[in-house]
Scaffold this motif. Structure first.
Motif, PDB file in Angstrom:
ATOM      1  N   LEU A 205      14.728  44.869  13.619  1.00 36.89           N
ATOM      2  CA  LEU A 205      16.033  44.462  13.569  1.00 36.89           C
ATOM      3  C   LEU A 205      16.994  45.483  12.816  1.00 36.89           C
ATOM      4  O   LEU A 205      18.177  45.746  12.911  1.00 36.89           O
ATOM      5  CB  LEU A 205      16.378  43.147  13.161  1.00 36.89           C
ATOM      6  N   ARG A 206      16.230  46.294  11.934  1.00 33.58           N
ATOM      7  CA  ARG A 206      17.161  47.034  11.272  1.00 33.58           C
ATOM      8  C   ARG A 206      17.980  48.248  12.047  1.00 33.58           C
ATOM      9  O   ARG A 206      17.400  48.630  12.934  1.00 33.58           O
ATOM     10  CB  ARG A 206      16.266  47.709  10.092  1.00 33.58           C
ATOM     11  N   ALA A 207      19.008  48.573  11.674  1.00 32.27           N
ATOM     12  CA  ALA A 207      19.564  49.827  11.919  1.00 32.27           C
ATOM     13  C   ALA A 207      19.286  50.927  11.226  1.00 32.27           C
ATOM     14  O   ALA A 207      19.092  50.893   9.801  1.00 32.27           O
ATOM     15  CB  ALA A 207      21.283  49.451  11.875  1.00 32.27           C
ATOM     16  N   PRO A 208      19.571  52.134  11.866  1.00 33.89           N
ATOM     17  CA  PRO A 208      19.686  52.409  13.219  1.00 33.89           C
ATOM     18  C   PRO A 208      18.364  52.039  14.187  1.00 33.89           C
ATOM     19  O   PRO A 208      17.425  51.990  13.698  1.00 33.89           O
ATOM     20  CB  PRO A 208      19.918  53.915  13.222  1.00 33.89           C
ATOM     21  N   ALA A 209      18.910  51.652  15.371  1.00 34.37           N
ATOM     22  CA  ALA A 209      18.036  51.209  16.373  1.00 34.37           C
ATOM     23  C   ALA A 209      17.188  52.357  16.688  1.00 34.37           C
ATOM     24  O   ALA A 209      17.441  53.423  17.080  1.00 34.37           O
ATOM     25  CB  ALA A 209      18.636  50.489  17.542  1.00 34.37           C
ATOM     26  N   ARG A 210      15.894  51.948  16.822  1.00 33.98           N
ATOM     27  CA  ARG A 210      14.736  53.229  17.347  1.00 33.98           C
ATOM     28  C   ARG A 210      14.734  53.199  18.997  1.00 33.98           C
ATOM     29  O   ARG A 210      14.095  54.271  19.321  1.00 33.98           O
ATOM     30  CB  ARG A 210      13.496  52.859  16.852  1.00 33.98           C
ATOM     31  N   SER A 211      15.221  52.167  19.699  1.00 35.29           N
ATOM     32  CA  SER A 211      15.282  52.060  21.151  1.00 35.29           C
ATOM     33  C   SER A 211      16.197  51.427  21.782  1.00 35.29           C
ATOM     34  O   SER A 211      16.871  50.723  20.936  1.00 35.29           O
ATOM     35  CB  SER A 211      13.693  51.752  21.612  1.00 35.29           C
ATOM     36  N   VAL A 212      16.360  51.496  22.949  1.00 33.30           N
ATOM     37  CA  VAL A 212      17.250  50.690  23.785  1.00 33.30           C
ATOM     38  C   VAL A 212      16.603  49.410  24.334  1.00 33.30           C
ATOM     39  O   VAL A 212      15.525  49.421  25.160  1.00 33.30           O
ATOM     40  CB  VAL A 212      18.047  51.565  24.943  1.00 33.30           C
ATOM     41  N   LEU A 213      16.880  48.165  23.910  1.00 32.36           N
ATOM     42  CA  LEU A 213      16.495  47.098  24.393  1.00 32.36           C
ATOM     43  C   LEU A 213      16.838  46.662  25.716  1.00 32.36           C
ATOM     44  O   LEU A 213      17.791  46.756  26.095  1.00 32.36           O
ATOM     45  CB  LEU A 213      17.006  45.808  23.432  1.00 32.36           C
ATOM     46  N   PRO A 214      16.013  46.285  26.920  1.00 34.43           N
ATOM     47  CA  PRO A 214      16.398  45.508  27.898  1.00 34.43           C
ATOM     48  C   PRO A 214      17.226  44.332  27.959  1.00 34.43           C
ATOM     49  O   PRO A 214      16.528  43.448  27.080  1.00 34.43           O
ATOM     50  CB  PRO A 214      14.908  45.880  28.552  1.00 34.43           C
ATOM     51  N   GLY A 215      17.610  44.059  28.906  1.00 34.54           N
ATOM     52  CA  GLY A 215      18.312  42.824  29.131  1.00 34.54           C
ATOM     53  C   GLY A 215      19.399  42.652  27.939  1.00 34.54           C
ATOM     54  O   GLY A 215      20.017  43.558  27.390  1.00 34.54           O
ATOM     55  N   ARG A 216      19.849  41.269  27.856  1.00 37.51           N
ATOM     56  CA  ARG A 216      20.676  40.819  26.739  1.00 37.51           C
ATOM     57  C   ARG A 216      20.208  40.253  25.662  1.00 37.51           C
ATOM     58  O   ARG A 216      19.095  39.759  25.476  1.00 37.51           O
ATOM     59  CB  ARG A 216      21.889  40.037  27.516  1.00 37.51           C
ATOM     60  N   ALA A 217      21.066  40.208  24.548  1.00 43.70           N
ATOM     61  CA  ALA A 217      20.710  39.339  23.487  1.00 43.70           C
ATOM     62  C   ALA A 217      20.592  37.931  23.748  1.00 43.70           C
ATOM     63  O   ALA A 217      21.646  37.567  24.413  1.00 43.70           O
ATOM     64  CB  ALA A 217      21.550  39.729  22.201  1.00 43.70           C
ATOM     65  N   ALA A 218      19.713  37.338  22.927  1.00 41.95           N
ATOM     66  CA  ALA A 218      19.738  35.676  23.390  1.00 41.95           C
ATOM     67  C   ALA A 218      20.415  35.106  22.212  1.00 41.95           C
ATOM     68  O   ALA A 218      20.656  35.548  21.146  1.00 41.95           O
ATOM     69  CB  ALA A 218      18.132  35.168  23.122  1.00 41.95           C
ATOM     70  N   THR A 219      21.182  34.273  22.648  1.00 40.04           N
ATOM     71  CA  THR A 219      22.281  33.483  21.691  1.00 40.04           C
ATOM     72  C   THR A 219      21.696  32.054  21.446  1.00 40.04           C
ATOM     73  O   THR A 219      20.902  31.445  22.425  1.00 40.04           O
ATOM     74  CB  THR A 219      23.814  33.560  22.054  1.00 40.04           C
ATOM     75  N   PHE A 220      22.466  31.340  20.473  1.00 44.19           N
ATOM     76  CA  PHE A 220      22.306  29.867  20.301  1.00 44.19           C
ATOM     77  C   PHE A 220      22.492  29.114  21.689  1.00 44.19           C
ATOM     78  O   PHE A 220      22.122  27.939  22.042  1.00 44.19           O
ATOM     79  CB  PHE A 220      22.930  29.061  19.140  1.00 44.19           C
ATOM     80  N   GLU A 221      23.527  29.566  22.692  1.00 40.29           N
ATOM     81  CA  GLU A 221      23.904  29.119  23.759  1.00 40.29           C
ATOM     82  C   GLU A 221      22.791  28.917  24.838  1.00 40.29           C
ATOM     83  O   GLU A 221      22.674  27.997  25.701  1.00 40.29           O
ATOM     84  CB  GLU A 221      25.233  29.845  24.230  1.00 40.29           C
TER      85      GLU A 221
END
Length: 227
Positions: A205-221
């Motif tokens: 989770l730490r910045a800077p990101a080491r890669s591009v994540l597929p899809g979207r971030a999950a939220t509480f919704e």
């Protein structure tokens, strides 16, 4: 006419016992709920209530006096777990900006490592099938938890410590999956590896990101109950 000298005196012994009985009743209730949480983690929702009473060190009558049926006991366990995780999140949020707190990302890490102790992944099937998702007390705890964790992650992001493409739902998916027993294994066996693998996730989770994540971030919704 009754005088002060002849007026009946309430026994001191009776007065002294009442608070003790109330305290004992409170402790018994707490022991039952904690024993039920552990039993549900190990055996699921169908564990015999007699076994829970035995674990708690109380009689069956005491258990049923506090919880007349299985559903009321499971609801109380759900409230306990959610409120304990909420307390951890609010403590971490309060520590995020403290001079000796190590910063918001370190506070987030402390929260995550403390939250896995509640084994919410193992309890998720119990709550899903036996607890009303629209229960107002559970809804309030869920909303406060969302606010505390979201605020903590936003501060870590603003400090340049948290990558931009993750959200609170991603964190809770990891906590849930890491505390869900694998088929054919015991919860106790996995306990020795949870914090190791959680830290691997948190490092990602730490910045800077080491890669591009597929899809979207999950939220509480994504976890909200549906009508």
């Amino acid at each position: 006419m009754t005088t002060a000298a002849t007026e009946p005196v309430r026994p001191v012994e009776t007065v002294a016992r009442a608070p003790k009985l109330r305290a004992d009743a409170t402790r018994n209730r707490e022991r039952i709920v904690l024993a039920a949480r552990d039993a549900f983690v190990e055996h699921g929702a169908d564990v015999p209530l007699d076994e829970i009473a035995k674990r708690a060190g109380v009689g069956n009558a005491t258990l049923y006096r506090n919880f007349p049926d299985r559903a009321s006991l499971i609801r109380e366990v759900a409230l306990l777990v959610k409120n304990r995780i909420l307390a951890l999140a609010e403590t971490a949020a309060a520590e995020a900006d403290a001079p000796d707190g190590g910063g918001p990302f370190e506070a987030l890490e402390r929260f995550a490592h403390a939250a896995v102790a509640e084994k919410v992944g193992a309890l998720c099937p119990v709550f899903t099938h036996h607890v009303d998702p629209f229960d107002p007390d559970l809804t309030e705890a869920r909303e406060r938890l969302m606010s505390a964790v979201s605020g903590l992650m936003e501060r870590a992001r603003a400090a340049g410590e948290l990558r931009a493409d993750v959200d609170h739902g991603d964190l809770f998916i990891a906590i849930s999956q890491l505390t869900r027993p694998l088929p054919g294994t015991s919860c106790q066996l996995l306990d020795g590896f949870v914090h190791r693998h959680l830290q691997l996730f948190l490092d990602g989770l730490r910045a800077p990101a080491r890669s591009v994540l597929p899809g979207r971030a999950a939220t509480f919704e994504d976890f909200q109950p549906r009508d």
